[in-house]
Design a protein around this motif. Structure first.
Motif, PDB file in Angstrom:
ATOM      1  N   HIS A  69     -10.778  24.515  35.429  1.00 15.58           N
ATOM      2  CA  HIS A  69      -9.953  23.707  34.543  1.00 15.58           C
ATOM      3  C   HIS A  69     -10.674  22.387  34.279  1.00 15.58           C
ATOM      4  CE1 HIS A  69      -8.770  21.136  37.926  1.00 15.58           C
ATOM      5  NE2 HIS A  69      -8.578  22.230  38.626  1.00 15.58           N
ATOM      6  N   ARG A  81      -6.423  35.295  35.987  1.00 18.27           N
ATOM      7  CA  ARG A  81      -5.224  34.609  35.507  1.00 18.27           C
ATOM      8  C   ARG A  81      -4.032  34.866  36.421  1.00 18.27           C
ATOM      9  NH1 ARG A  81      -4.718  31.991  31.119  1.00 18.27           N
ATOM     10  NH2 ARG A  81      -6.667  32.858  30.337  1.00 18.27           N
ATOM     11  N   PRO A 136      -5.473  21.821  31.474  1.00 12.57           N
ATOM     12  CA  PRO A 136      -5.923  22.895  30.595  1.00 12.57           C
ATOM     13  C   PRO A 136      -7.123  23.620  31.179  1.00 12.57           C
ATOM     14  CG  PRO A 136      -6.528  20.749  29.702  1.00 12.57           C
ATOM     15  CD  PRO A 136      -5.657  20.491  30.875  1.00 12.57           C
ATOM     16  N   GLU A 137      -7.171  24.921  31.007  1.00 15.59           N
ATOM     17  CA  GLU A 137      -8.324  25.672  31.487  1.00 15.59           C
ATOM     18  C   GLU A 137      -9.546  25.279  30.680  1.00 15.59           C
ATOM     19  OE1 GLU A 137      -7.607  29.841  31.683  1.00 15.59           O
ATOM     20  OE2 GLU A 137      -5.742  29.616  32.811  1.00 15.59           O
ATOM     21  N   GLU A 194     -12.105  26.923  29.615  1.00 19.42           N
ATOM     22  CA  GLU A 194     -12.465  27.803  28.502  1.00 19.42           C
ATOM     23  C   GLU A 194     -11.631  27.482  27.264  1.00 19.42           C
ATOM     24  OE1 GLU A 194     -14.127  32.298  28.134  1.00 19.42           O
ATOM     25  OE2 GLU A 194     -12.469  31.953  29.529  1.00 19.42           O
ATOM     26  N   GLU A 195     -10.340  27.219  27.451  1.00 24.62           N
ATOM     27  CA  GLU A 195      -9.491  26.864  26.317  1.00 24.62           C
ATOM     28  C   GLU A 195      -9.926  25.527  25.720  1.00 24.62           C
ATOM     29  OE1 GLU A 195      -5.521  26.852  27.763  1.00 24.62           O
ATOM     30  OE2 GLU A 195      -5.450  29.016  28.126  1.00 24.62           O
ATOM     31  N   LEU A 196     -10.268  24.597  26.566  1.00 19.85           N
ATOM     32  CA  LEU A 196     -10.728  23.287  26.115  1.00 19.85           C
ATOM     33  C   LEU A 196     -11.998  23.420  25.270  1.00 19.85           C
ATOM     34  CD1 LEU A 196     -10.861  20.108  28.258  1.00 19.85           C
ATOM     35  CD2 LEU A 196     -12.960  20.913  27.226  1.00 19.85           C
ATOM     36  N   GLU A 250     -13.042  26.128  23.609  1.00 19.43           N
ATOM     37  CA  GLU A 250     -12.714  26.811  22.352  1.00 19.43           C
ATOM     38  C   GLU A 250     -12.132  25.829  21.341  1.00 19.43           C
ATOM     39  OE1 GLU A 250     -13.341  29.658  21.217  1.00 19.43           O
ATOM     40  OE2 GLU A 250     -13.988  30.795  22.969  1.00 19.43           O
ATOM     41  N   GLN A 251     -11.221  24.978  21.801  1.00 18.55           N
ATOM     42  CA  GLN A 251     -10.610  24.001  20.906  1.00 18.55           C
ATOM     43  C   GLN A 251     -11.650  23.032  20.369  1.00 18.55           C
ATOM     44  OE1 GLN A 251      -7.947  23.828  19.397  1.00 18.55           O
ATOM     45  NE2 GLN A 251      -7.366  21.709  18.977  1.00 18.55           N
ATOM     46  N   ARG A 285     -13.736  24.783  17.707  1.00 18.87           N
ATOM     47  CA  ARG A 285     -12.978  24.927  16.454  1.00 18.87           C
ATOM     48  C   ARG A 285     -12.931  23.598  15.695  1.00 18.87           C
ATOM     49  NH1 ARG A 285      -9.525  28.184  19.687  1.00 18.87           N
ATOM     50  NH2 ARG A 285      -8.134  26.394  20.063  1.00 18.87           N
TER      51      ARG A 285
END
Length: 609
Positions: free
Chosen positions: A134, A193, A408-409, A411-413, A415-416, A419
């Motif tokens: 995270h 997860r 936030p994880e 990987e999600e951070l 990706e955002q 983008r």
């Protein structure tokens, strides 16, 4: 060629003529700094004021005497005394030009390898493998990676060791959660997860919601006690718990490696987790007891402080080197025992001059305790440093907290950020087309690569540009800004340099193999030449204090200086041809140093933006 070190070596004999103590001379050399304003020169000798106090004479008189003792030198213009005794120095333009031309032919851009080199072990990232990475893992990972790149570039030997949390109390929590609350379908679909969910869920059942899995409080908490029991069973070799542990590990390790690859983290030399050191712990505890360094206390094995006390109050904890617990009452070994075993292994196998621990500042007491016990144990020759860092804060200025499910994880951070990086690029492209700029058509793959470099670079630079001891607020908008001290601005400055060569259809190779003479005809040229030659100085400052933000500060000054040069000094239209070549060489050197410095920070550049 380090401009600041060159001045210090020049001034050293003059200081030695006034004082004899080596330590005092070194302290006075540290007062030589970059001049605050260009009109005051390039560097300033500020030794007269402290010397005046020491010698009991007026500082301006001391400054005049220092000038009389300075040896002849052709690199500088005549030094000037300003104010009460500041000595201003300005390099001659001819020296800057000749030195910079030599730097252009040097693959290392004027940075000489250190002598003598040192041998480092750097411990960083060190995640608990039982859950997804995270945002809280970000600082240790990228700070450690940047320090590794920097120290290696300077010529040191660096051994990286990712001390994985694969054996601690969190596994007792996971095992208890798996036995009582696992969703078999969710685990089959995404083990990592589901394990993360179990970890958060079990901790939510604790009566005391602390941050420390090793906390001895809450002894009447049945869930916490049950988790500790599962940990003790694992450490004792319970077949069921060992089987679960072996089942959890491969999924978690692959997830971690995937994130490292995407972030561009250098491969670790070693990834020796807590489980690797577990077989050594019983013998270490017995050795400590036999040597009288540890003693039994209420069923636990502890190391008292040097006075033989086991502190009971916060005041007593601060009085001496702190004590430590090696083995708890339930038989489970502590992080302290594991970390002592790690120090022994690293010293015996890697023989380092220094071990650096890039770990959150909130672990300061643990490392104070660890280093104190290591010294008592006999490990006095190796330097042990806690490279501490502050906390990443959310928009509410509170720390992200994984145990409450708020972080936030990673990987999600990422990706955002990618983008948003793509959106920022496409928005900028449309604006430039509307302004009449001619832009090349890029494939979707090229645009995706730009977005990846911009997005991930923004995250890393935003962190590395902070003083590592400070907290900072995580903000995508600030990270991806195209102006100011951001990765996007630095990447754009590099791409702009490269575009000049494309626009002029000029091959940069000849500026590196047979660099033309530098001509300094404008103040902006001189400012850029001086800033380019300060590259080794910035690297040494960052390495000596383990502060990567010194590199981002240097990048920011270089980018601003180049912008001024670009505005005032035409390059492709410069006349005569010798001046055009001189300015092209300055542009190429700017691009090379921008790229090299960003690479030392683990940030990619792109040829077009």
């Amino acid at each position: 060629m380090n401009l600041l070190e060159r001045i210090r070596e020049w001034v050293r004999p003059a200081l030695a003529a006034l004082v004899s103590e080596t330590a005092v001379i070194e302290e006075l050399l540290g007062t030589i700094r970059t001049a605050g304003r260009p009109e005051h020169g390039d560097y300033q000798i500020n030794a007269a004021l402290p010397l005046a106090k020491r010698l009991g004479r007026p500082p301006r008189q001391i400054a005049e005497e220092l000038l009389r003792h300075l040896p002849p030198a052709e690199a500088w213009e005549t030094p000037e005394i300003a104010g009460p005794g500041f000595i201003n120095l300005r390099y001659r333009n001819s020296f800057l030009a000749e030195t910079l031309t030599a730097v252009a032919a040097d693959e290392r851009l004027g940075v000489a390898p250190v002598r003598p080199p040192r041998r480092y072990v750097i411990d960083y990232s060190s995640p608990n493998v039982a859950k997804p990475l995270h945002v809280g893992h970000l600082r240790s990972t990228i700070l450690g990676d940047a320090l590794t790149r920097l120290l290696r570039f300077l010529g040191h030997t660096v051994i990286t060791d990712n001390h994985l949390g694969d054996w601690g109390t969190q596994f007792g929590i996971l095992i208890y959660g798996y036995k009582h609350f696992v969703d078999p379908q969710a685990y089959a679909a995404d083990p990592v997860r589901e394990l993360a969910r179990l970890y958060v869920h079990v901790r939510s059942l604790f009566r005391k919601k602390g941050d420390d899995d090793e906390d001895e409080d809450g002894g009447d908490d049945p869930i916490r006690q049950a988790c500790r029991l599962e940990t003790a069973r694992l450490h004792a070799g319970d077949p069921e718990n060992l089987a679960l542990w072996r089942q959890f590990l491969p999924h978690c390790l692959e997830m971690i490696e995937r994130i490292y690859r995407r972030l561009g983290i250098l491969p670790f030399d070693y990834q020796l987790g807590e489980s690797f050191y577990h077989p050594f712990l019983p013998a270490i505890v017995e050795e400590m007891l036999a040597r009288g360094l540890a003693e039994e206390s209420e069923g636990a094995v502890v190391i008292p402080n040097p006075a033989g006390r086991i502190p009971r109050t916060p005041e007593e904890w601060q009085r001496d080197d702190p004590p430590g617990i090696l083995r708890k009452r339930d038989g489970a070994f502590t992080y302290l025992a594991t970390d002592l075993a790690t120090i022994r292994y690293r010293v015996e196998h890697f023989q380092p001059d220094a071990i650096l621990y890039v770990v959150d500042a909130r672990q300061a007491l643990h490392f104070r305790t660890l280093f104190a016990q290591a010294r008592r144990w006999g490990y006095n020759q190796v330097e042990l440093h806690h490279i501490s860092f502050g906390t990443i804060l959310g928009e509410d200025r509170r720390p992200f907290a994984s145990r409450t499910g708020g972080a936030p994880e990673l990987e999600e951070l990422i990706e955002q950020a990618v983008r948003l990086g793509r959106h920022k690029y496409e928005q900028s492209r449309q604006e430039r087309l509307a302004q009449g700029h001619k832009l090349p058509d890029l494939s979707d793959a090229e645009i995706a690569a730009i977005a990846e470099a911009v997005g991930i670079g923004a995250i890393k630079y935003a962190d590395l540009s902070q003083n590592r001891t400070s907290d900072y607020v995580f903000s995508y908008d600030k990270m991806l800004a195209t102006d100011g001290n951001t990765a996007t601005y630095m990447q754009y400055a590099y791409a702009r340099c490269r575009s000049i060569f494309r626009e002029g259809n000029v091959a940069e190779e000849r500026f590196r193999t047979q660099p033309p003479p530098i001509q300094i005809t404008h103040p902006s040229e001189r400012a850029l030449a001086l800033q380019l030659l300060r590259f080794p100085e910035a690297l040494q400052a960052a390495a000596s204090e383990y502060l990567p933000h010194y590199l981002t500060n240097y990048l920011w000054e270089l980018a601003k200086t180049f912008s001024g040069f670009f505005e005032h000094c035409p390059v492709l239209k410069a006349e005569p041809a010798s001046l055009r070549d001189s300015r092209l060489l300055l542009v190429d050197l700017t691009a090379r140093i921008l790229r090299q410095t960003l690479e030392l920070l683990g940030i990619r550049t792109v040829e077009r933006m």
